[in-house]
Design an enzyme around this catalytic site. Structure first.
Site, PDB file in Angstrom:
ATOM      1  N   SER A  46       0.793  -1.280  -0.030  1.00 57.54           N
ATOM      2  CA  SER A  46      -0.076   0.025   0.021  1.00 57.54           C
ATOM      3  C   SER A  46       0.753   1.354  -0.130  1.00 57.54           C
ATOM      4  O   SER A  46       1.953   1.416   0.935  1.00 57.54           O
ATOM      5  CB  SER A  46      -0.938  -0.045   1.333  1.00 57.54           C
ATOM      6  OG  SER A  46      -2.020   0.836   1.121  1.00 57.54           O
ATOM      7  N   GLU A  47       0.713   2.257  -1.019  1.00 56.69           N
ATOM      8  CA  GLU A  47       1.654   2.948  -1.119  1.00 56.69           C
ATOM      9  C   GLU A  47       1.876   4.321  -0.147  1.00 56.69           C
ATOM     10  O   GLU A  47       2.864   4.962  -0.222  1.00 56.69           O
ATOM     11  CB  GLU A  47       1.410   3.888  -2.651  1.00 56.69           C
ATOM     12  CG  GLU A  47       0.458   4.664  -2.857  1.00 56.69           C
ATOM     13  CD  GLU A  47      -0.888   3.847  -3.439  1.00 56.69           C
ATOM     14  OE1 GLU A  47      -0.931   2.606  -3.201  1.00 56.69           O
ATOM     15  OE2 GLU A  47      -1.861   4.318  -3.833  1.00 56.69           O
ATOM     16  N   ASN A  48       1.019   4.203   0.778  1.00 56.65           N
ATOM     17  CA  ASN A  48       1.177   5.068   1.945  1.00 56.65           C
ATOM     18  C   ASN A  48       2.359   4.491   2.843  1.00 56.65           C
ATOM     19  O   ASN A  48       2.648   5.259   4.009  1.00 56.65           O
ATOM     20  CB  ASN A  48       0.094   5.495   2.607  1.00 56.65           C
ATOM     21  CG  ASN A  48      -0.878   4.093   3.108  1.00 56.65           C
ATOM     22  OD1 ASN A  48      -0.868   3.216   2.625  1.00 56.65           O
ATOM     23  ND2 ASN A  48      -1.205   4.117   4.521  1.00 56.65           N
TER      24      ASN A  48
END
Lengths: 219, 233
Positions: A46-48
């Site tokens: 998840s890119e966060n």
């Protein structure tokens, strides 16, 4: 018959391979996590800043400091790693993520994708989509084959502002699975009961059909 | 503040020196990991014509969204601003300027700013509106866009634990942009849940070394959840 959202996700899940690091976009791509084939282990990014994303939390597990890139509360699996946004996009930009699945407004026969902006309507921003399409080894786009007025989303050239150029290699729509190469859409599979004619009629870009096109098979 | 003791005890002290027209970089992803009290202090100070750099601009009435209420933001640099009706209104009326930046490029621009790298080439955004007006270059057969770094007059971050030297540790995905943001401010202010004694943080586990941090303030956080998703357990 056209596939449901869940069936599109089930078909995309067949693209997963054991040991893949996978980034799933918002919408249909998120559903792919529910259909990981038995005996296969994938790690969701998840890119966060989370590698090893788990399911939504139970009421007792909810933690405001634990979210996914869709800003939803989420959990981390055992063995997950958490890191900064710069580290996260180093993974993405550096080509370490094996597969990215995302939605789109339009894709064209040269692998260009438009997914973030419709001029004249409010522009919300591209988030991480431009980095993902520029960095992933493998990009699968999920979308409906045509819009609600029947207009094709598989074009000879995208009309909307682009998210990335020459990056899409595979598309799973509610009607078909297509590969993008050599300046054309190559029809690989069709949804059960969907005719070649319907796919032809709803594909505005160059479509290559070779031999018998099999129907998708769901386990 | 004396020597290496960076702890301040009021928000007035924490944001002292912030002036109209300055650039403020803020950590956080959505409402996760945002320095709530420092943002509230900027609202209270009424500082105007700010350029704010942050992945998002909060929501109506919370986070950076509160700075829109009195039109304190002149320009917003962000990757996604879709959660905020007031933002939309000010953008469409031309009161607010926005520079949409791909999320990874934004993170790297801030990282580069803090690391003394003035610009970098990235494939992200090549051939898209993001590359318009920017230098591009072909390197080893692939096309790249030159993206300038970002630094701020102030950087505001939220951390979990700090010591008085300004060493920081972040909690879970509330880390997000905070470590890069902390490096990119002339004055970096960390709002933290807990201040511990030097030595209590394991040196090799510190996310942000204190050299980047000028001020530390302890706070209680609301930690509002943007999208509460639950599974039956």
């Amino acid at each position: 018959m056209a596939l449901s959202r869940e069936q599109v996700a089930m078909r995309v899940a067949q693209e997963l391979k054991d040991g893949y690091y996978v980034n799933l976009g918002i919408g249909i791509p998120t559903l792919v996590a529910n259909y990981v084939p038995a005996g296969i282990e994938v790690m969701l990014q998840s890119e966060n800043g989370l590698l090893g994303m788990g399911p939504y939390p139970t009421e007792a597990e909810i933690d405001a400091d634990m979210i996914n890139a869709g800003k939803e509360t989420v959990t981390a699996i055992k063995g997950a790693a958490i890191f900064s946004s710069a580290e996260s996009f180093a993974m993405i930009r550096g080509g370490h993520v094996d597969l990215t699945v995302l939605g789109a407004f339009e894709v064209d026969q040269n692998g260009n994708i438009a997914s973030w902006m419709i001029p004249g309507k409010l522009v919300k921003g591209m988030g991480g989509a431009m980095d993902l399409v520029a960095g992933a080894q493998n990009i699968v786009v999920t979308m409906t084959h045509a819009d609600k007025y029947g207009a094709s989303k598989l074009l000879d050239a995208c009309t909307l502002p682009l998210t990335g150029v020459g990056c899409v290699k595979k598309i799973v729509t509610d009607l078909a699975v297509l590969e993008v190469k050599d300046g054309a859409f190559h029809l690989l599979e069709r949804a059960p009961g969907v005719s070649i004619e319907e796919i032809q009629q709803k594909t505005a870009g160059k479509l290559v059909i070779k031999g018998e096109v099999p129907e998708m098979v769901f386990a | 503040m004396a020597g290496f003791n960076k702890v301040v005890h009021s928000y007035d002290e924490a944001m002292a020196g912030l002036e109209n027209g300055m650039t403020v970089i803020a950590g956080g992803f959505g409402l996760c990991g945002i320095p709530e009290g420092l943002i509230a202090q900027i609202k209270k100070m009424g500082t105007r014509d700010l350029t704010v750099v942050s992945n998002n601009c909060g929501v109506d009435g919370f986070g950076l969204g509160v700075l829109l209420e009195d039109r304190q933001i002149k320009k917003m640099v962000a990757s996604y601003v879709g959660e905020n009706a007031l933002f939309e209104k000010q953008l469409l009326s031309g009161e607010l300027e926005v520079e949409l930046t791909p999320q990874g490029t934004l993170a790297e621009k801030i990282r580069a700013g803090g690391a003394g790298i003035p610009a970098f080439f990235t494939a992200t955004g090549f051939g898209t509106p993001v590359a318009e007006g920017k230098e591009t270059r072909e390197i080893n057969g692939r096309n790249y866009v030159l993206e300038p770094a970002i630094t701020g007059d102030f950087a505001i971050v939220r951390a979990w634990k700090a010591d008085r030297y300004g060493n920081l540790v972040f909690r879970h995905t509330a880390m997000n942009f905070n470590p890069m943001v902390a490096t990119a401010g002339k004055i970096t202010v960390a709002e933290v849940e807990e201040i511990v004694e030097p030595g209590e943080l394991e040196p090799s586990q510190i996310h942000t070394p204190g050299i980047y941090v000028q001020r530390v303030i302890q706070a209680k956080f609301e930690k509002r959840i943007e999208r509460r998703m639950v599974r039956q357990g």
